[in-house]
Design a protein around this motif. Structure first.
Motif, PDB file in Angstrom:
ATOM      1  N   VAL A  34      34.138  16.002   8.854  1.00  0.00           N
ATOM      2  CA  VAL A  34      34.185  16.267  10.286  1.00  0.00           C
ATOM      3  C   VAL A  34      34.597  15.041  11.074  1.00  0.00           C
ATOM      4  N   GLU A  35      34.830  13.925  10.375  1.00  0.00           N
ATOM      5  CA  GLU A  35      35.183  12.712  11.084  1.00  0.00           C
ATOM      6  C   GLU A  35      36.525  12.870  11.784  1.00  0.00           C
ATOM      7  N   ARG A  46      39.249  -1.832  14.879  1.00  0.00           N
ATOM      8  CA  ARG A  46      38.740  -3.143  14.496  1.00  0.00           C
ATOM      9  C   ARG A  46      38.694  -4.089  15.690  1.00  0.00           C
ATOM     10  N   ASN A  47      39.705  -4.006  16.573  1.00  0.00           N
ATOM     11  CA  ASN A  47      39.717  -4.861  17.751  1.00  0.00           C
ATOM     12  C   ASN A  47      38.549  -4.557  18.669  1.00  0.00           C
ATOM     13  N   ILE A  48      38.282  -3.262  18.863  1.00  0.00           N
ATOM     14  CA  ILE A  48      37.161  -2.874  19.709  1.00  0.00           C
ATOM     15  C   ILE A  48      35.846  -3.332  19.101  1.00  0.00           C
ATOM     16  N   LYS A 155      30.759  -5.267   6.234  1.00  0.00           N
ATOM     17  CA  LYS A 155      31.458  -3.998   6.014  1.00  0.00           C
ATOM     18  C   LYS A 155      31.969  -3.424   7.334  1.00  0.00           C
ATOM     19  N   TYR A 156      31.176  -3.575   8.371  1.00  0.00           N
ATOM     20  CA  TYR A 156      31.533  -3.017   9.668  1.00  0.00           C
ATOM     21  C   TYR A 156      32.756  -3.703  10.262  1.00  0.00           C
ATOM     22  N   ASP A 161      37.380   1.174   7.589  1.00  0.00           N
ATOM     23  CA  ASP A 161      38.212   2.309   7.197  1.00  0.00           C
ATOM     24  C   ASP A 161      37.810   2.894   5.845  1.00  0.00           C
ATOM     25  N   ASN A 162      36.982   2.193   5.094  1.00  0.00           N
ATOM     26  CA  ASN A 162      36.521   2.701   3.807  1.00  0.00           C
ATOM     27  C   ASN A 162      35.291   3.599   3.933  1.00  0.00           C
ATOM     28  N   TYR A 163      34.777   3.731   5.139  1.00  0.00           N
ATOM     29  CA  TYR A 163      33.540   4.472   5.334  1.00  0.00           C
ATOM     30  C   TYR A 163      33.723   5.588   6.359  1.00  0.00           C
ATOM     31  N   ALA A 164      32.918   6.605   6.227  1.00  0.00           N
ATOM     32  CA  ALA A 164      32.947   7.731   7.164  1.00  0.00           C
ATOM     33  C   ALA A 164      31.742   7.659   8.084  1.00  0.00           C
ATOM     34  N   MET A 165      31.898   8.220   9.256  1.00  0.00           N
ATOM     35  CA  MET A 165      30.756   8.343  10.158  1.00  0.00           C
ATOM     36  C   MET A 165      29.850   9.480   9.703  1.00  0.00           C
TER      37      MET A 165
END
Length: 524
Positions: A34-35, A46-48, A155-156, A161-165
């Motif tokens: 659902v991401e 990443r900038n944000i 990681k954050y 991009d390797n992780y899902a919300m």
């Protein structure tokens, strides 16, 4: 992408971290399905993220007695008030496993407070209080949905991009019209060992929004905190020297169990290279469906017996293969299952039965009192149809795989390829191509056209009706899409999405029909 594809993809991340539970694997998998990209590309994200991280909170452990003295009241009772079905978490809070965070962030639309952390070491929970400043928006919605990451700082900042919300729903406070309470699963791989954690809420969504007609609101609320280990209830972890259990096709090797307050997780390894089931194929991506089917057929025979009380599996996992040899030997795969929570520490005898064979995990072997509910594939009770790959189980659940049934919205040809009939949900998975469609307008980067395709899918799938023995069911939830631009799971440019209906008992139903606009599909 079907749900097993999501699980499979996320299992790679889970096994690299190696401390995620089966429940967390599933939650990450569903989150990935659902991401949404939230209208930001990876660089912009990443900038944000690098611009602001909230200051660290003073994380305080509050026992039940101390909490009452401080005026917090009976925390377990308060939790039950908003999350009445989650008695386990309420009891954990009553036992004193509770950590107040109290970090608040606000923008023009919302004030979001990460109030506290509770749960156990395998399934930590984060409790949020969300105030919606638009009172009309709050008046139209009894609940909201939030999406968030829970990761270490490294990681954050560097591997987002390797992780899902993950997502969670919040229920409205009965006394405050614009206040919602959310209980969200955390990530045990990061919320341990008193390490610093970043929880980042990135989206808040609503079902009704007649004022702004927006539904999904992008936010950037980041919380940094440390969870003392004693804030989370202990779990029991047991490691084994590869206990072999043979399905008839594969030797599964039990190597790890974690007995937590929410469930009991069992993890298995197996080799696919050179097996008869692989048929000479060396790329696991081309075989995972065969191996998942074998695992589900076999593991449905499992029973966990604890001091004479028998438990059936709660959830059956999907496979992940470590082809690079990062966690195991190259070619070694991993899968899992969960049982209900048991008191392993105080149990005298714990035995796992697999197809009637007994494997002693603690104490002495126990006898199996009941036959497995879901028998082996050579049993007459287990049905497989070559025409549409139907896997029907005695507990009323079923998996159906199709050779791409086309359901056209007028803009996109959606191809139904999998239905899962479960006790709680009936989920349908579809594929579609975006490259070259009129809706894409020549765009080749799916991130730039995702909203147009999601809008088309929601408009189309919202008209679906599932008819079971004459009773019509409307969709419970409409999924958001994911595109396999690299061709890792499907052909490059193939995207996938889903929808769900209420759960039905497929075994007992006489007729099941899906109606999609002017097309009727007989599912049974």
């Amino acid at each position: 992408m079907s749900e097993n594809k999501y699980k499979k993809a996320m299992d790679g991340v889970c096994d690299k971290q190696f401390r995620l539970t089966g429940e967390e694997m599933l939650e990450k998998a569903k989150a990935s399905s659902v991401e949404r990209n939230i209208t930001m590309n990876a660089t912009k994200k990443r900038n944000i993220i690098g611009k602001f991280i909230g200051t660290a909170a003073a994380c305080v452990i509050i026992s039940g007695t101390v909490a009452s003295a401080m005026g917090y009241g009976p925390l377990g009772d308060s939790f039950r008030k908003f999350f009445g079905k989650d008695e386990i978490t309420a009891e954990i809070i009553d036992e004193g496993h509770f950590c107040e965070i109290g970090q608040e962030q606000s923008d023009d639309m919302f004030t979001v407070v990460l109030a506290s952390v509770t749960g156990d070491l395998s399934s930590p929970k984060m409790l949020f209080d969300i105030t919606v400043k638009d009172e009309q928006l709050a008046a139209e919605n009894e609940r909201l949905q939030i999406y968030a990451y829970t990761l270490s700082e490294e990681k954050y900042l560097n591997e987002l991009d390797n992780y899902a919300m993950w997502d969670a729903y919040g229920e409205k406070d009965p006394d405050v019209n614009n206040l919602y309470h959310v209980c969200m699963n955390g990530a045990s791989s990061f919320m341990i060992n008193e390490e610093e954690v970043i929880a980042a809420v990135k989206q808040i969504s609503f079902e009704n929004d007649s004022v702004n007609n927006k539904f999904d609101y992008d936010v950037n609320m980041e919380y940094r905190f440390t969870v003392p280990k004693q804030a989370l209830k202990e779990t029991v972890r047991e490691y084994y020297d590869d206990i072999p259990m043979n399905s008839g096709n594969i030797d599964y090797r039990l190597f790890f169990c974690e007995f937590g307050a929410y469930d009991s997780l069992f993890k298995f390894k197996y080799d696919f290279l050179g097996t008869e089931l692989a048929g000479g194929e060396t790329d696991y991506d081309n075989l995972y469906a065969k191996f998942d089917k074998d695992w589900h057929r076999f593991s449905d025979t499992f029973i966990l017996s604890v001091d004479g009380t028998e438990y059936e599996p709660k959830e059956l996992g999907y496979g992940y293969c470590d082809e690079e040899g990062e966690a195991f030997d190259a070619g070694t795969c991993c899968t899992w299952m969960t049982f209900p929570s048991v008191d392993y520490a105080n149990a005298v005898n714990v035995t796992l039965f697999a197809d009637g064979e007994a494997y002693v995990l603690k104490g002495n072997a126990l006898e199996l009192k009941n036959e497995p509910v879901n028998p082996r594939p050579d049993s007459e009770k287990y049905k497989e149809s070559d025409e549409l790959s139907l896997y029907e189980y005695d507990n009323g659940e079923a998996d159906m795989f199709y050779d791409d049934i086309v359901l056209s919205s007028g803009n996109v040809d959606y191809r139904l390829f999998h239905c899962r009939f479960g006790k709680e949900d009936t989920s349908l998975s579809v594929k579609f191509d975006f490259l070259g469609t009129e809706l894409a307008h020549g765009e080749t980067d799916y991130n730039n056209v995702i909203d147009a395709f999601d809008d088309d899918w929601h408009a189309f799938a919202g008209s679906f009706v599932l008819n079971v023995d004459g009773t019509d069911y409307e969709p419970k939830e409409l999924g958001y899409s994911y595109c396999d631009t690299e061709g890792e799971s499907f052909d490059a440019g193939t995207c996938c999405t889903w929808l769900s209906f209420p759960g039905i008992n497929y075994k007992e139903a006489e007729s099941v029909t899906l109606i999609a606009n002017d097309k009727t599909i007989t599912l049974k």
